[in-house]
Design a protein around this motif. Structure first.
Motif, PDB file in Angstrom:
ATOM      1  N   VAL A  64      -2.730  -1.087  -5.742  1.00 26.34           N
ATOM      2  CA  VAL A  64      -2.675  -0.952  -4.158  1.00 26.34           C
ATOM      3  C   VAL A  64      -4.134  -0.604  -3.872  1.00 26.34           C
ATOM      4  CG1 VAL A  64      -0.152  -0.796  -3.696  1.00 26.34           C
ATOM      5  CG2 VAL A  64      -1.512   1.134  -4.220  1.00 26.34           C
ATOM      6  N   PRO A  65      -4.829  -0.931  -2.496  1.00 25.18           N
ATOM      7  CA  PRO A  65      -3.934  -1.922  -1.529  1.00 25.18           C
ATOM      8  C   PRO A  65      -4.250  -3.162  -2.238  1.00 25.18           C
ATOM      9  CG  PRO A  65      -6.247  -1.205  -1.064  1.00 25.18           C
ATOM     10  CD  PRO A  65      -5.901  -0.523  -2.236  1.00 25.18           C
TER      11      PRO A  65
ATOM     12  N   CYS B 274      -6.147   3.090  -0.155  1.00 25.30           N
ATOM     13  CA  CYS B 274      -5.289   2.431   0.813  1.00 25.30           C
ATOM     14  C   CYS B 274      -5.657   3.255   2.338  1.00 25.30           C
ATOM     15  CB  CYS B 274      -3.866   2.683   0.529  1.00 25.30           C
ATOM     16  SG  CYS B 274      -3.061   1.595  -0.738  1.00 25.30           S
TER      17      CYS B 274
ATOM     18  N   CYS C 162      -2.280   6.953  -1.429  1.00 20.74           N
ATOM     19  CA  CYS C 162      -3.649   6.239  -2.064  1.00 20.74           C
ATOM     20  C   CYS C 162      -4.686   6.336  -1.332  1.00 20.74           C
ATOM     21  CB  CYS C 162      -3.165   4.758  -2.215  1.00 20.74           C
ATOM     22  SG  CYS C 162      -4.441   3.697  -2.815  1.00 20.74           S
TER      23      CYS C 162
ATOM     24  N   ALA D 110       0.790  -1.171   0.069  1.00 19.77           N
ATOM     25  CA  ALA D 110       0.131   0.019  -0.075  1.00 19.77           C
ATOM     26  C   ALA D 110       0.920   1.458   0.223  1.00 19.77           C
ATOM     27  CB  ALA D 110      -0.945   0.076   1.071  1.00 19.77           C
TER      28      ALA D 110
END
Length: 215
Positions: free
Chosen positions: A120-121, A47, A44, A40
């Motif tokens: 990600v995540p 995330c 983000c 992660a």
């Protein structure tokens, strides 16, 4: 599992940032465990949204307030952050009992390539032998919460009979789709044990009772 990180430095996400940098420490921490690799980045938004869910998931499996004994589970944050400062900031949102790789360690990128992480995540779940149990368990964790750990245990044949979530004492709660079948199995086994116990008592009565070693 252990071989994957021998020769590496793992850092505890605590105030002192204690390091696991010897073979003995790595083996002691990772051997016979299910390893959750959390790929992660604090930059983000998805995330950031998932981090509280993962933290709660991990806490309910390892905190003595929720469990009688900590699960055989290790959470390792693999940072995809663009700066060490960003990594440090995001680590504050993660459990203090989790581990992470130093920001300067290029092994972070190697792991991402090794497990084909493209977004990600991403939560890669590994068996103790390093084989992949779940390529990305984000959706499973969100849907089942701590209940999915039982499925992981079954998938790894890693049975820790001393592990029990406190909330399992509440028979009215179901945390995974396999719960009804598992509970039925245990109830049948309990009935068999009780039946054997009753037969043994009857046999003892027929023998006159009290005729054991201590007469």
């Amino acid at each position: 599992m252990v071989d994957l990180f021998l020769g590496k430095v793992l850092v505890k996400n605590n105030k002192d940032k204690d390091e696991l940098d010897t073979e003995h420490e790595i083996i002691l921490r990772l051997q016979n465990r299910i390893l959750v690799l959390f790929f992660a980045s604090g930059e983000c938004e998805r995330c950031q949204d998932f981090a509280p869910t993962l933290k709660d998931f991990f806490k309910k499996l390892t905190d003595e307030f929720y469990v009688e004994r900590s699960a055989q589970l290790v959470l390792l944050y693999v940072s995809m952050d663009s700066s060490e400062e960003q990594q440090e900031k995001f680590l504050k949102e993660l459990p203090k009992r989790c581990l992470f790789l130093p920001y300067g360690d290029p092994y972070r990128q190697e792991l991402a390539g090794m497990f084909e992480v493209i977004d990600v995540p991403s939560v890669v779940v590994l068996r103790p032998d390093c084989s992949v149990l779940a390529q990305n368990a984000v959706a499973e964790i969100c849907a089942l919460g701590p209940g999915c750990f039982r499925n992981w245990q079954e998938g790894t044949e890693l049975i820790d009979r001393n592990f029990m979530m406190n909330e399992e004492f509440d028979e009215g709660k179901m945390r995974s789709i396999t719960d009804p079948f598992r509970r039925l199995k245990y109830k049948v086994e309990d009935k068999k044990k009780k039946k054997k116990g009753n037969i043994a008592e009857e046999e003892q009565d027929d023998d006159g009772g009290g005729g054991g070693v201590w007469g």
